[in-house]
Enzyme design. Structure first.
Site, short mmCIF file in Angstrom:
data_model
loop_
_atom_site.label_atom_id
_atom_site.label_comp_id
_atom_site.label_asym_id
_atom_site.label_seq_id
_atom_site.Cartn_x
_atom_site.Cartn_y
_atom_site.Cartn_z
N ARG A 156 57.66 105.41 83.57
CA ARG A 156 57.69 106.45 84.60
C ARG A 156 57.77 107.86 83.77
NH1 ARG A 156 61.63 108.31 82.87
NH2 ARG A 156 63.67 107.68 83.28
N GLU B 203 66.77 115.49 88.21
CA GLU B 203 67.39 114.86 87.20
C GLU B 203 68.74 114.68 87.19
OE1 GLU B 203 65.40 112.79 85.39
OE2 GLU B 203 64.28 114.58 84.63
N HIS B 204 69.17 113.31 87.04
CA HIS B 204 70.77 112.91 87.25
C HIS B 204 71.11 113.35 88.64
CE1 HIS B 204 72.12 111.99 83.16
NE2 HIS B 204 70.68 112.53 82.98
N SER C 22 61.35 105.03 80.50
CA SER C 22 61.84 103.98 81.45
C SER C 22 61.26 102.69 80.68
CB SER C 22 61.61 104.12 82.59
OG SER C 22 62.41 103.47 83.35
N SER C 23 61.14 102.43 79.37
CA SER C 23 60.70 101.17 78.84
C SER C 23 61.73 100.32 79.17
CB SER C 23 60.56 101.19 77.33
OG SER C 23 61.70 101.73 76.66
N ASP D 8 64.58 104.68 88.11
CA ASP D 8 63.61 103.85 87.25
C ASP D 8 63.19 102.52 87.82
OD1 ASP D 8 64.46 105.95 85.79
OD2 ASP D 8 65.86 105.07 84.33
N LYS E 47 69.14 104.25 75.40
CA LYS E 47 70.45 104.24 76.17
C LYS E 47 71.41 103.16 75.76
CE LYS E 47 68.31 104.69 80.82
NZ LYS E 47 68.03 103.42 81.79
C1 GLA Z 1 68.11 107.52 83.47
C2 GLA Z 1 68.65 106.57 84.34
C3 GLA Z 1 68.19 107.12 85.96
C4 GLA Z 1 68.44 108.57 86.12
C5 GLA Z 1 67.92 109.51 85.06
C6 GLA Z 1 68.31 110.93 84.90
O1 GLA Z 1 66.73 107.27 83.32
O2 GLA Z 1 68.37 105.27 84.54
O3 GLA Z 1 68.89 106.29 86.95
O4 GLA Z 1 70.05 109.04 86.45
O5 GLA Z 1 68.28 109.07 83.70
O6 GLA Z 1 67.60 111.41 86.06
#
Ligand code: GLA
Length: 452
Positions: free
Chosen positions: A27, A33-34, A128-129, A173, A217
């Site tokens: 995605r 964001e956040h 978001s892999s 995500d 992450k």
């Molecule tokens: C990561 C987290 C999401 C979101 C974004 C920031 O991708 O997995 O849940 O918090 O950061 O928007």
């Protein structure tokens, strides 16, 4: 790699015929964001870069996983609710995250599986892999057990399940991986999870440009990431002490529901300035305001999965800046929905630009490389550009008219990959062709399972 090739790799490796094929997209978050873990909405799209798996059921609860990427070693384990973790950073943890979250819901005897994973969601790029892998694993485990879970409730389960790997993320995500729709951005609200489909203009694309700075992450970024939700929780503690004694809120996103704060998103700056007088707080400051001991604050708001509180950041807790970003970003998501719905790309682009600025200066998410990419894409005629995802590296994205795609793509190649990178970050690189690192996308469908 084609679906056929993945199937034949499965057959060669496991020496049996697969039963199902699963495909789940990565995605791009367009804006918001956040905000998700704060209970405010986000507006991502699913992109046509996928994690795939070919699977077959096994009697008993043995799970054998293999990957077409040789950096990801094969692994075998027993599927149980309390599976021990694989070593930190190991991809098997994402598969386990899905399985442990689903195990308790499987009725009757549980099946294990053989699974061959493959795919082309760039890793550690903020696309978001990892959640696509978790969701793929979930669909796989459900398929071999003959079970179905509605996308909304599966997304919620997987958002919770992914905490197994230690991120205190929100649910964006996992939700977009399942709820994406070709031609649409998806405004996603949380607590409870809801999706609103927002038409994405047909003759526009999003350019995704990888800064090449890794945003894994599980590595350093995890600590940087987890600090932000903690600072937001501390902001909530202050707000509850000052205004919400009788009916404490759980998240910043609950505040608009509180009497007297319904128009907080139009008033964010005044509210935040009145509420947080300091630009940085120590734990002692926060204890003084909330009347709780420092130990109590650490235990309530700073705990990590290891059972230890996270260290106090050397620059203190930036509670005011974090709250201001969250409230203003939430306002921008709603304005973006309105702009996109009426096809007003100029306004939407301006909101993307403002979001980037706020992510950078108030939430501390950007890097010099992301700022360079955003600048280059805007200079070449993007309507708006911003970092996407958790930040601290990964990708920048830009809203672009299809007629201007080639111009911006070549501008990014020339000025970023062949200009900025060799000049400032010659340590970065490692791609074979430009299409891997900078490419246009349009909104794609969410994940699915197919019987073979
Ligand atoms: C990561 C987290 C999401 C979101 C974004 C920031 O991708 O997995 O849940 O918090 O950061 O928007």
């Amino acid at each position: 790699m084609s679906d056929r090739q993945l199937i034949s790799m499965f057959t060669d490796y496991f020496k049996n015929e697969p039963s199902h094929f699963i495909r789940v997209p990565g995605r791009v978050n367009l804006i918001g964001e956040h905000t998700d873990y704060n209970g405010f909405p986000v507006m991502p799209i699913a992109i046509p870069r996928y994690i795939q798996a070919v699977i077959s059921p096994l009697d008993g609860n043995q799970v054998n996983i293999s990957n077409t990427d040789h950096h990801h070693e094969p692994a075998s384990f027993e599927a149980t609710i309390d599976m021990p973790h694989s070593p930190k950073g190991n991809w098997a943890n994402y598969v386990k995250a899905a399985i442990q979250a689903l195990s308790s819901g499987i009725r009757g005897n549980q099946s294990g599986m053989n699974a061959m994973f493959g795919g082309a969601v760039p890793l550690s790029a903020g696309l978001s892999s990892s959640s696509a892998l978790v969701v793929t694993s979930a669909l796989a485990f459900l398929a071999v057990n003959g079970q179905k879970v509605e996308p909304i409730s599966l997304a919620e389960k997987m958002a919770e399940g992914e905490r197994y790997v230690g991120t205190q993320g929100g649910g964006m995500d996992q939700a977009i991986c399942l709820l994406g729709k070709e031609g649409y951005a998806v405004k996603i609200d949380f607590f409870p999870l809801r999706a609103t489909y927002v038409p994405f203009p047909a003759d526009y694309s999003i350019i995704v440009a990888n800064s090449l700075v890794r945003a894994a992450k599980t590595e350093n970024a995890l600590m940087h990431y987890n600090r932000r939700p903690a600072e937001c929780r501390l902001a909530v503690a202050v707000i509850n002490t000052l205004y919400c004694h009788d009916k404490p809120i759980q998240r910043l996103g609950d505040l608009p529901e509180v009497n007297g704060f319904t128009s907080i998103l139009d008033n964010a700056e005044n509210f935040v300035n009145d509420t947080f007088s300091e630009s940085s707080y120590t734990l002692t400051d926060l204890a003084g305001i909330t009347g709780e001991s420092e130990n109590m604050l650490a235990e309530k708001y700073l705990m990590t999965r290891s059972g230890q509180p996270m260290p106090v950041p050397s620059d203190g807790f930036l509670v005011r800046q974090r709250a201001l970003h969250v409230f203003t970003e939430a306002g921008r998501v709603e304005k973006s929905r309105v702009a996109l719905t009426s096809g007003d790309v100029e306004s939407f682009g301006a909101l993307m630009n403002a979001s980037h600025e706020s992510c950078d200066t108030l939430y501390g998410l950007s890097t010099p490389e992301l700022n360079a990419l955003v600048g280059i894409m805007k200079d070449h005629g993007a309507y708006g550009a911003r970092l996407t995802g958790a930040g601290f590296g990964g990708c920048a994205v830009a809203l672009v008219h299809d007629d201007n795609l080639e111009n911006i793509l070549s501008g990014v190649k020339e000025h970023y990959y062949l200009g900025y990178i060799p000049k400032h970050r010659s340590d970065l690189g490692g791609f074979d062709n430009f299409d891997e690192v900078v490419f246009p996308v349009k909104p794609a469908d969410g994940g699915f399972t197919e019987l073979l």
